[in-house]
Design a protein around this motif. Structure first.
Motif, PDB file in Angstrom:
ATOM      1  N   ASN A  74       0.833  -1.198   0.000  1.00  0.00           N
ATOM      2  CA  ASN A  74       0.000   0.000   0.000  1.00  0.00           C
ATOM      3  C   ASN A  74       0.873   1.255   0.000  1.00  0.00           C
ATOM      4  OD1 ASN A  74       0.939   0.188   2.655  1.00  0.00           O
ATOM      5  ND2 ASN A  74      -0.903  -0.766   3.490  1.00  0.00           N
ATOM      6  N   LEU A  75       0.222   2.402  -0.087  1.00  0.00           N
ATOM      7  CA  LEU A  75       0.953   3.668  -0.190  1.00  0.00           C
ATOM      8  C   LEU A  75       1.773   3.945   1.063  1.00  0.00           C
ATOM      9  CD1 LEU A  75       1.534   6.237  -1.799  1.00  0.00           C
ATOM     10  CD2 LEU A  75      -0.524   7.254  -0.779  1.00  0.00           C
ATOM     11  N   SER A  76       1.248   3.584   2.217  1.00  0.00           N
ATOM     12  CA  SER A  76       1.982   3.808   3.465  1.00  0.00           C
ATOM     13  C   SER A  76       3.296   3.033   3.479  1.00  0.00           C
ATOM     14  CB  SER A  76       1.106   3.399   4.652  1.00  0.00           C
ATOM     15  OG  SER A  76       1.812   3.501   5.860  1.00  0.00           O
ATOM     16  N   LEU A  77       3.260   1.783   2.982  1.00  0.00           N
ATOM     17  CA  LEU A  77       4.477   0.973   2.939  1.00  0.00           C
ATOM     18  C   LEU A  77       5.470   1.515   1.912  1.00  0.00           C
ATOM     19  CD1 LEU A  77       5.963  -1.453   4.024  1.00  0.00           C
ATOM     20  CD2 LEU A  77       4.702  -2.909   2.432  1.00  0.00           C
ATOM     21  N   TRP A  78       4.951   1.992   0.770  1.00  0.00           N
ATOM     22  CA  TRP A  78       5.840   2.620  -0.217  1.00  0.00           C
ATOM     23  C   TRP A  78       6.528   3.845   0.389  1.00  0.00           C
ATOM     24  CZ3 TRP A  78       7.672   0.330  -4.225  1.00  0.00           C
ATOM     25  CH2 TRP A  78       6.922  -0.549  -5.001  1.00  0.00           C
ATOM     26  N   THR A  79       5.785   4.628   1.156  1.00  0.00           N
ATOM     27  CA  THR A  79       6.348   5.840   1.760  1.00  0.00           C
ATOM     28  C   THR A  79       7.432   5.506   2.776  1.00  0.00           C
ATOM     29  OG1 THR A  79       4.209   6.949   1.477  1.00  0.00           O
ATOM     30  CG2 THR A  79       5.766   7.952   3.005  1.00  0.00           C
ATOM     31  N   SER A  80       7.165   4.523   3.658  1.00  0.00           N
ATOM     32  CA  SER A  80       8.181   4.138   4.642  1.00  0.00           C
ATOM     33  C   SER A  80       9.407   3.537   3.954  1.00  0.00           C
ATOM     34  CB  SER A  80       7.589   3.144   5.641  1.00  0.00           C
ATOM     35  OG  SER A  80       7.173   1.958   4.992  1.00  0.00           O
ATOM     36  N   SER A 111      10.089   0.402  -8.939  1.00  0.00           N
ATOM     37  CA  SER A 111      10.280   1.848  -8.803  1.00  0.00           C
ATOM     38  C   SER A 111       9.297   2.396  -7.776  1.00  0.00           C
ATOM     39  CB  SER A 111      10.074   2.546 -10.150  1.00  0.00           C
ATOM     40  OG  SER A 111       8.785   2.257 -10.665  1.00  0.00           O
ATOM     41  N   ILE A 112       9.764   3.348  -6.991  1.00  0.00           N
ATOM     42  CA  ILE A 112       8.925   3.963  -5.964  1.00  0.00           C
ATOM     43  C   ILE A 112       7.930   4.903  -6.643  1.00  0.00           C
ATOM     44  CG2 ILE A 112       8.909   5.309  -3.843  1.00  0.00           C
ATOM     45  CD1 ILE A 112      10.428   2.737  -3.540  1.00  0.00           C
ATOM     46  N   PRO A 113       6.628   4.788  -6.402  1.00  0.00           N
ATOM     47  CA  PRO A 113       5.660   5.706  -7.018  1.00  0.00           C
ATOM     48  C   PRO A 113       5.853   7.134  -6.523  1.00  0.00           C
ATOM     49  CG  PRO A 113       4.584   4.309  -5.393  1.00  0.00           C
ATOM     50  CD  PRO A 113       5.972   3.773  -5.556  1.00  0.00           C
ATOM     51  N   LEU A 114       5.466   8.083  -7.357  1.00  0.00           N
ATOM     52  CA  LEU A 114       5.652   9.497  -7.021  1.00  0.00           C
ATOM     53  C   LEU A 114       4.854   9.898  -5.786  1.00  0.00           C
ATOM     54  CD1 LEU A 114       5.538  11.088 -10.602  1.00  0.00           C
ATOM     55  CD2 LEU A 114       7.553  10.659  -9.178  1.00  0.00           C
ATOM     56  N   GLU A 115       3.680   9.264  -5.594  1.00  0.00           N
ATOM     57  CA  GLU A 115       2.857   9.622  -4.436  1.00  0.00           C
ATOM     58  C   GLU A 115       3.585   9.344  -3.126  1.00  0.00           C
ATOM     59  OE1 GLU A 115       1.970   7.634  -6.829  1.00  0.00           O
ATOM     60  OE2 GLU A 115       0.278   8.547  -7.883  1.00  0.00           O
ATOM     61  N   ILE A 161      11.343  -4.312  -0.185  1.00  0.00           N
ATOM     62  CA  ILE A 161      10.993  -3.375  -1.262  1.00  0.00           C
ATOM     63  C   ILE A 161      12.161  -2.432  -1.538  1.00  0.00           C
ATOM     64  CG2 ILE A 161       9.298  -1.674  -2.027  1.00  0.00           C
ATOM     65  CD1 ILE A 161       7.374  -2.838   0.069  1.00  0.00           C
ATOM     66  N   GLY A 162      12.853  -2.007  -0.461  1.00  0.00           N
ATOM     67  CA  GLY A 162      14.000  -1.111  -0.644  1.00  0.00           C
ATOM     68  C   GLY A 162      15.123  -1.772  -1.422  1.00  0.00           C
ATOM     69  N   LEU A 163      15.414  -3.049  -1.132  1.00  0.00           N
ATOM     70  CA  LEU A 163      16.442  -3.765  -1.891  1.00  0.00           C
ATOM     71  C   LEU A 163      16.027  -3.934  -3.346  1.00  0.00           C
ATOM     72  CD1 LEU A 163      17.494  -6.545   0.664  1.00  0.00           C
ATOM     73  CD2 LEU A 163      18.803  -4.521  -0.005  1.00  0.00           C
ATOM     74  N   ALA A 164      14.731  -4.204  -3.574  1.00  0.00           N
ATOM     75  CA  ALA A 164      14.246  -4.324  -4.952  1.00  0.00           C
ATOM     76  C   ALA A 164      14.398  -3.005  -5.695  1.00  0.00           C
ATOM     77  CB  ALA A 164      12.786  -4.773  -4.946  1.00  0.00           C
ATOM     78  N   ALA A 165      14.163  -1.892  -5.008  1.00  0.00           N
ATOM     79  CA  ALA A 165      14.329  -0.582  -5.644  1.00  0.00           C
ATOM     80  C   ALA A 165      15.801  -0.307  -5.942  1.00  0.00           C
ATOM     81  CB  ALA A 165      13.745   0.504  -4.747  1.00  0.00           C
ATOM     82  N   ARG A 166      16.694  -0.724  -5.044  1.00  0.00           N
ATOM     83  CA  ARG A 166      18.129  -0.524  -5.282  1.00  0.00           C
ATOM     84  C   ARG A 166      18.624  -1.359  -6.464  1.00  0.00           C
ATOM     85  NH1 ARG A 166      21.474  -0.209   0.447  1.00  0.00           N
ATOM     86  NH2 ARG A 166      20.336   1.555   1.377  1.00  0.00           N
ATOM     87  N   TYR A 167      18.065  -2.559  -6.618  1.00  0.00           N
ATOM     88  CA  TYR A 167      18.458  -3.425  -7.734  1.00  0.00           C
ATOM     89  C   TYR A 167      17.660  -3.123  -9.006  1.00  0.00           C
ATOM     90  CZ  TYR A 167      21.245  -6.421  -4.652  1.00  0.00           C
ATOM     91  OH  TYR A 167      22.197  -6.914  -3.790  1.00  0.00           O
ATOM     92  N   LYS A 168      16.876  -2.045  -8.998  1.00  0.00           N
ATOM     93  CA  LYS A 168      16.086  -1.615 -10.156  1.00  0.00           C
ATOM     94  C   LYS A 168      15.033  -2.653 -10.566  1.00  0.00           C
ATOM     95  CE  LYS A 168      18.737   2.013 -10.481  1.00  0.00           C
ATOM     96  NZ  LYS A 168      18.261   3.344 -10.030  1.00  0.00           N
ATOM     97  N   LEU A 169      14.539  -3.412  -9.593  1.00  0.00           N
ATOM     98  CA  LEU A 169      13.481  -4.387  -9.880  1.00  0.00           C
ATOM     99  C   LEU A 169      12.096  -3.775  -9.725  1.00  0.00           C
ATOM    100  CD1 LEU A 169      14.953  -7.513  -8.033  1.00  0.00           C
ATOM    101  CD2 LEU A 169      15.078  -6.966 -10.467  1.00  0.00           C
TER     102      LEU A 169
END
Length: 631
Positions: free
Chosen positions: A487-493, A602-606, A592-600
């Motif tokens: 959810n958005l809260s988890l993306w934000t954290s 992307s964090i949504p703009l919201e 999720i953070g490791l996936a974002a670092r490995y470019k798997l």
């Protein structure tokens, strides 16, 4: 003396008998009529119309005589025979004076029809009695919305500015309404058996309730019944999971019988019931019945041998034994963490020192988050050693209870006992509360009424909420999720965690697996440098159980998180982490953070929108202070 005798004589001369009361009747002209003379009503004159040789034909003719509708209103036995009187029922509420009667002769089998010498009058209306139709419709609507008592209904009628009937009238109407909606309040075993036979046919509608299995023992000394109800749509979820959540709930049935529920959960922690069973007890035979019903129904519907391997329940031995008797094996027996804490808190109340009580509770909560059984066994020994050294009798009693009950007997309450499975029955308990508040309105219903509510409301609605194939419900239907959601809260954290740039060390763990070791937020409170040398030391202590103090072990285990990351574009969300969030919800900001670092991903703009300032708190805000005063 003479005066006293004189007074006594006068008293005896007065009549001391109180006369009985006689009611005086009033005539039409206002004169008093002697009540001993009874007024005889003016009778109707009847004429003979027709003679029948058969009573059945006579009754069929009487109810439709002269193309009017006639209703039997009175039966009298006379010397001539039995007289059966009928009145004209042109329409509801009419007061037509026309009457007929059938004379069943005592001397023979003939039946004679007589008609009163009076004309029909369908313009006369009788006085309104009972609750008006419009008010009844309002009461029915209020009853369906949860206003089930006369007092509550009268209050709502007052708000709606509707003329209120008597409370006794509403009470009598509610009795009739309940019987019409739910059947009779009292029910026999034979009625339950007939109901089960009637509902045992599997319908085509996937959301229609049916009785999958039942057992009834009609014994006067020991009556017994068990029945399991479900729908095709609910049984479909058995194919998606290999763990079962089971529990019994009370306060639904007036007779005090338990209602058993079996269910499962998905990777989004959503609740998915299989069905509900109604039994007299909650013993091993009852749970064996409900598990066997599950197995039989799955085989009947899908031709599959259903055999789950993990059971989530409270400490009830009846649930465990019933599960083993049906499925023969149980790999993991998970104890519901909520029931563990409930029992522990009751025992902790004996300890008066609040500081010690709080510390004890925190140590137990830490052990609940341990990631594997080896560390848990070591933690239990160190925990016992730490608190036994206090030499406090109350604490010693609690530690003895805790070890015997929650380690020797019931061990499966920590998160690492079965990773990837729920550690509590909270979803099932919440559904039990929902049933009581929405469907029974926290009233204990008789068995007959509860069966009707169970069929038409509870099971049907639980099935409709999970019907993803129906166009009407598909938008909000709860589908079975095999992967956790973000959810958005988890993306934000996650975004905030990435911006903190915490240390992540890649190295093999004690089992030889390539792992990501992540610095936790509490690391800097206890240690300085998070590097490979530090991690090797912690892993050595973990592998060799090289701890001598509980608090040291606790500090080391909370200083880092161990993440087994799947560096794949499609499967990275199935990675695991030892942090509390991932153990409970199967996904966390570290994965999720490791996936974002490995470019798997992307964090949504919201998620990157950082709010300015602090959110305003509840309540009245402080007024602005005077000038030159800092606020």
């Amino acid at each position: 003396m003479a005066e006293a005798l004189s007074d006594h004589d006068e008293t005896d001369s007065i009549d001391s008998v109180v006369p009985s009361y006689r009611e005086e009747a009033m005539g039409d002209d206002g004169d008093i009529i002697n009540s001993a003379k009874k007024m005889r009503a003016s009778g109707l004159s009847y004429e003979k119309v027709k003679v029948f040789s058969d009573g059945k034909c006579a009754e069929e003719e009487a109810v439709k005589y002269n193309n009017f509708k006639w209703t039997c209103c009175k039966i009298n036995d006379t010397e001539q025979g039995t007289k059966k009187y009928y009145k004209c029922s042109f329409k509801r509420g009419s007061n037509c004076p026309a009457k007929i009667y059938l004379l069943f002769h005592a001397s023979n089998f003939e039946v004679t029809l007589f008609q009163a010498i009076i004309r029909h009058d369908h313009t006369r209306e009788c006085k309104q009695t009972g609750i008006p139709i419009e008010v009844k419709n309002v009461i029915i609507e209020l009853f369906q919305n949860g206003y089930t008592t006369p007092k509550a209904i009268l209050s709502e009628l007052d708000k709606l500015k509707i003329i209120q009937p008597k409370a006794s009238q509403i009470s009598n109407f509610l009795v009739t309404l309940r019987k019409k909606l739910y059947g009779p309040a009292q029910i026999s075993l034979n009625c339950i058996k007939n109901w089960c036979i009637e509902k045992s046919i599997i319908p085509n509608d996937p959301d229609e309730c049916f009785v999958a299995n039942y057992y009834i023992k009609d014994d006067d000394a020991n009556p017994l019944f068990r029945l399991f109800v479900t729908t095709k749509n609910l049984m479909k979820n058995c194919l998606n999971s290999n763990h079962v959540c089971a529990d019994a709930t009370y306060k639904l049935i007036w007779q005090g019988y338990p209602v058993l529920m079996v269910s499962t959960t998905d990777k989004q922690c959503a609740f998915h019931p299989f069905g509900m069973a109604l039994c007299i007890n909650e013993q091993t035979d009852d749970f064996e019945f409900i598990f066997k019903s599950l197995q039989i129904t799955v085989e009947k519907l899908y031709n599959i041998n259903y055999c789950p391997i993990i059971l989530v329940a409270d400490t009830s031995g009846a649930i465990t034994n019933g599960f083993i008797n049906v499925f023969n094996v149980i790999e993991k027996r998970i104890m519901c963490w909520f029931h563990v804490t409930k029992n522990i808190d009751t025992r902790l109340n004996a300890i008066k020192d609040k500081k010690m009580k709080t510390e004890l509770r925190q140590d137990i909560e830490f052990m609940q988050l341990i990631k594997n059984e080896t560390i848990f066994d070591a933690a239990i020994k160190l925990f016992q050693k730490k608190w036994k050294s206090k030499k406090c009798p109350l604490i010693n009693n609690f530690i003895d209870y805790f070890i015997n009950e929650w380690y020797m007997s019931n061990k499966g309450w920590f998160e690492g006992f079965a990773i990837g499975y729920p550690s509590s029955n909270n979803a099932l308990e919440a559904t039990n509360g929902k049933i009581k508040s929405l469907y029974t309105f926290r009233e204990r219903l008789p068995v007959g009424e509860f069966l009707s509510v169970l069929e038409k409301d509870i099971i049907h609605q639980l099935s409709r909420e999970r019907n993803v194939d129906d166009i009407v419900t598909s938008q909000n239907a709860k589908s079975f999720a095999n992967t956790p959601s973000i959810n958005l809260s988890l993306w934000t954290s996650t975004y905030h965690w990435i911006k903190e740039e915490r240390e992540v060390i890649i190295m093999k763990n004690n089992d030889g697996k390539k792992m990501h070791f992540i610095e936790s937020s509490s690391f800097q409170d206890n240690y300085e440098d998070f590097n490979k040398e530090f991690m090797k030391k912690l892993l050595y202590n973990q592998q060799n159980v090289n701890w001598c103090d509980f608090d040291i072990m606790k500090g080391e285990q909370l200083s880092f998180w161990e993440c087994e990351f799947l560096n794949e574009s499609e499967n990275w969300i199935k990675s695991t982490c030892s942090c509390p969030a991932c153990l409970k919800y199967y996904i966390c900001k570290h994965i999720i953070g490791l996936a974002a670092r490995y470019k798997l991903c992307s964090i949504p703009l919201e998620a990157k929108n950082i709010p300015l300032g602090q959110k305003r708190k509840r309540g009245r805000g402080a007024k602005a202070k005077k000038a030159l005063i800092v606020q």
